[in-house]
Design a protein around this motif. Sequence first.
Motif, PDB file in Angstrom:
ATOM      1  N   TRP A 209       1.174  -1.437   0.092  1.00  0.00           N
ATOM      2  CA  TRP A 209      -0.372  -0.027   0.096  1.00  0.00           C
ATOM      3  C   TRP A 209       1.098   0.843  -0.505  1.00  0.00           C
ATOM      4  O   TRP A 209       0.474   2.139  -0.727  1.00  0.00           O
ATOM      5  CB  TRP A 209      -1.451   0.204   1.036  1.00  0.00           C
ATOM      6  CG  TRP A 209      -1.827   1.064   1.458  1.00  0.00           C
ATOM      7  CD1 TRP A 209      -3.008   1.252   0.824  1.00  0.00           C
ATOM      8  CD2 TRP A 209      -1.073   2.425   2.351  1.00  0.00           C
ATOM      9  NE1 TRP A 209      -3.298   2.309   1.359  1.00  0.00           N
ATOM     10  CE2 TRP A 209      -1.760   3.933   2.173  1.00  0.00           C
ATOM     11  CE3 TRP A 209      -0.453   2.643   3.277  1.00  0.00           C
ATOM     12  CZ2 TRP A 209      -2.077   4.387   2.836  1.00  0.00           C
ATOM     13  CZ3 TRP A 209      -0.738   3.621   3.718  1.00  0.00           C
ATOM     14  CH2 TRP A 209      -2.159   5.090   3.796  1.00  0.00           C
ATOM     15  N   TRP A 210       1.905   1.321   0.441  1.00  0.00           N
ATOM     16  CA  TRP A 210       2.538   2.455   1.065  1.00  0.00           C
ATOM     17  C   TRP A 210       3.110   2.934  -0.273  1.00  0.00           C
ATOM     18  O   TRP A 210       3.006   3.889  -0.889  1.00  0.00           O
ATOM     19  CB  TRP A 210       3.641   1.741   1.824  1.00  0.00           C
ATOM     20  CG  TRP A 210       4.876   2.775   2.132  1.00  0.00           C
ATOM     21  CD1 TRP A 210       5.844   3.945   1.647  1.00  0.00           C
ATOM     22  CD2 TRP A 210       3.997   4.409   3.476  1.00  0.00           C
ATOM     23  NE1 TRP A 210       6.394   4.799   1.876  1.00  0.00           N
ATOM     24  CE2 TRP A 210       5.209   5.268   3.029  1.00  0.00           C
ATOM     25  CE3 TRP A 210       3.403   4.494   4.237  1.00  0.00           C
ATOM     26  CZ2 TRP A 210       5.946   6.526   3.562  1.00  0.00           C
ATOM     27  CZ3 TRP A 210       3.337   6.172   4.887  1.00  0.00           C
ATOM     28  CH2 TRP A 210       4.432   6.710   4.831  1.00  0.00           C
ATOM     29  N   THR A 211       4.232   1.722  -1.142  1.00  0.00           N
ATOM     30  CA  THR A 211       3.948   1.795  -2.552  1.00  0.00           C
ATOM     31  C   THR A 211       3.784   1.880  -3.809  1.00  0.00           C
ATOM     32  O   THR A 211       3.966   2.814  -4.589  1.00  0.00           O
ATOM     33  CB  THR A 211       5.374   1.136  -2.490  1.00  0.00           C
ATOM     34  OG1 THR A 211       4.831  -0.646  -2.938  1.00  0.00           O
ATOM     35  CG2 THR A 211       6.750   0.424  -1.622  1.00  0.00           C
ATOM     36  N   MET A 212       2.515   1.389  -3.162  1.00  0.00           N
ATOM     37  CA  MET A 212       1.619   2.264  -4.370  1.00  0.00           C
ATOM     38  C   MET A 212       1.203   3.517  -4.896  1.00  0.00           C
ATOM     39  O   MET A 212       0.954   4.262  -5.249  1.00  0.00           O
ATOM     40  CB  MET A 212       0.503   1.248  -4.394  1.00  0.00           C
ATOM     41  CG  MET A 212       0.290   0.150  -4.581  1.00  0.00           C
ATOM     42  SD  MET A 212      -0.502  -1.610  -4.781  1.00  0.00           S
ATOM     43  CE  MET A 212      -1.985  -0.308  -6.123  1.00  0.00           C
ATOM     44  N   TYR A 213       0.607   3.986  -2.874  1.00  0.00           N
ATOM     45  CA  TYR A 213       0.056   5.443  -3.219  1.00  0.00           C
ATOM     46  C   TYR A 213       1.962   6.290  -2.352  1.00  0.00           C
ATOM     47  O   TYR A 213       1.128   7.064  -2.047  1.00  0.00           O
ATOM     48  CB  TYR A 213      -0.798   5.415  -2.374  1.00  0.00           C
ATOM     49  CG  TYR A 213      -2.395   4.176  -2.594  1.00  0.00           C
ATOM     50  CD1 TYR A 213      -2.739   5.084  -4.414  1.00  0.00           C
ATOM     51  CD2 TYR A 213      -2.355   3.437  -2.336  1.00  0.00           C
ATOM     52  CE1 TYR A 213      -3.634   3.486  -4.724  1.00  0.00           C
ATOM     53  CE2 TYR A 213      -3.319   1.883  -2.778  1.00  0.00           C
ATOM     54  CZ  TYR A 213      -4.061   2.941  -3.976  1.00  0.00           C
ATOM     55  OH  TYR A 213      -4.677   1.761  -4.790  1.00  0.00           O
ATOM     56  N   SER A 214       2.634   6.337  -2.573  1.00  0.00           N
ATOM     57  CA  SER A 214       3.648   7.421  -2.715  1.00  0.00           C
ATOM     58  C   SER A 214       4.303   8.084  -3.561  1.00  0.00           C
ATOM     59  O   SER A 214       4.770   7.982  -3.934  1.00  0.00           O
ATOM     60  CB  SER A 214       4.616   6.682  -2.354  1.00  0.00           C
ATOM     61  OG  SER A 214       5.382   6.128  -2.898  1.00  0.00           O
ATOM     62  N   GLY A 215       3.266   9.135  -3.608  1.00  0.00           N
ATOM     63  CA  GLY A 215       3.440  10.567  -4.421  1.00  0.00           C
ATOM     64  C   GLY A 215       2.881  11.001  -5.243  1.00  0.00           C
ATOM     65  O   GLY A 215       1.504   9.814  -5.669  1.00  0.00           O
TER      66      GLY A 215
ATOM     67  N   LYS B 279       2.017  11.274  -9.094  1.00  0.00           N
ATOM     68  CA  LYS B 279       2.704  11.201 -10.333  1.00  0.00           C
ATOM     69  C   LYS B 279       2.413  11.833 -11.378  1.00  0.00           C
ATOM     70  O   LYS B 279       2.156  12.692 -11.440  1.00  0.00           O
ATOM     71  CB  LYS B 279       1.762  10.037 -11.364  1.00  0.00           C
ATOM     72  CG  LYS B 279       2.133   8.451 -10.309  1.00  0.00           C
ATOM     73  CD  LYS B 279       1.056   7.286 -11.240  1.00  0.00           C
ATOM     74  CE  LYS B 279       0.563   5.930 -10.444  1.00  0.00           C
ATOM     75  NZ  LYS B 279      -0.021   5.233 -11.099  1.00  0.00           N
ATOM     76  N   PRO B 280       3.623  12.007 -12.384  1.00  0.00           N
ATOM     77  CA  PRO B 280       3.813  13.475 -12.678  1.00  0.00           C
ATOM     78  C   PRO B 280       3.497  12.886 -13.714  1.00  0.00           C
ATOM     79  O   PRO B 280       2.841  12.064 -14.598  1.00  0.00           O
ATOM     80  CB  PRO B 280       5.711  13.444 -13.525  1.00  0.00           C
ATOM     81  CG  PRO B 280       5.578  11.819 -13.168  1.00  0.00           C
ATOM     82  CD  PRO B 280       4.997  10.501 -12.122  1.00  0.00           C
ATOM     83  N   THR B 281       2.789  14.919 -14.216  1.00  0.00           N
ATOM     84  CA  THR B 281       1.375  14.318 -15.326  1.00  0.00           C
ATOM     85  C   THR B 281       2.795  14.497 -16.789  1.00  0.00           C
ATOM     86  O   THR B 281       3.308  15.594 -16.984  1.00  0.00           O
ATOM     87  CB  THR B 281       0.766  15.657 -15.575  1.00  0.00           C
ATOM     88  OG1 THR B 281       1.868  16.509 -15.385  1.00  0.00           O
ATOM     89  CG2 THR B 281      -0.385  15.526 -14.002  1.00  0.00           C
TER      90      THR B 281
END
Length: 48
Positions: free
Chosen positions: A20-26, A28-30
Amino acid sequence: MWILVLEAMVAFFLLAFIVWWTMYSGKKPTPPTQKQVGLEQDTTEKLK
């Protein structure tokens, strides 16, 4: 026996937390828009 079940539960929740931490950490650049891409091409053409 209950200590093995407890250890397995802790390992599972730790794995789930890491995923969960790695999937939703930050954020994503557009990707650049067409306008930005056009501006970059214009500046490189002026430099030539």
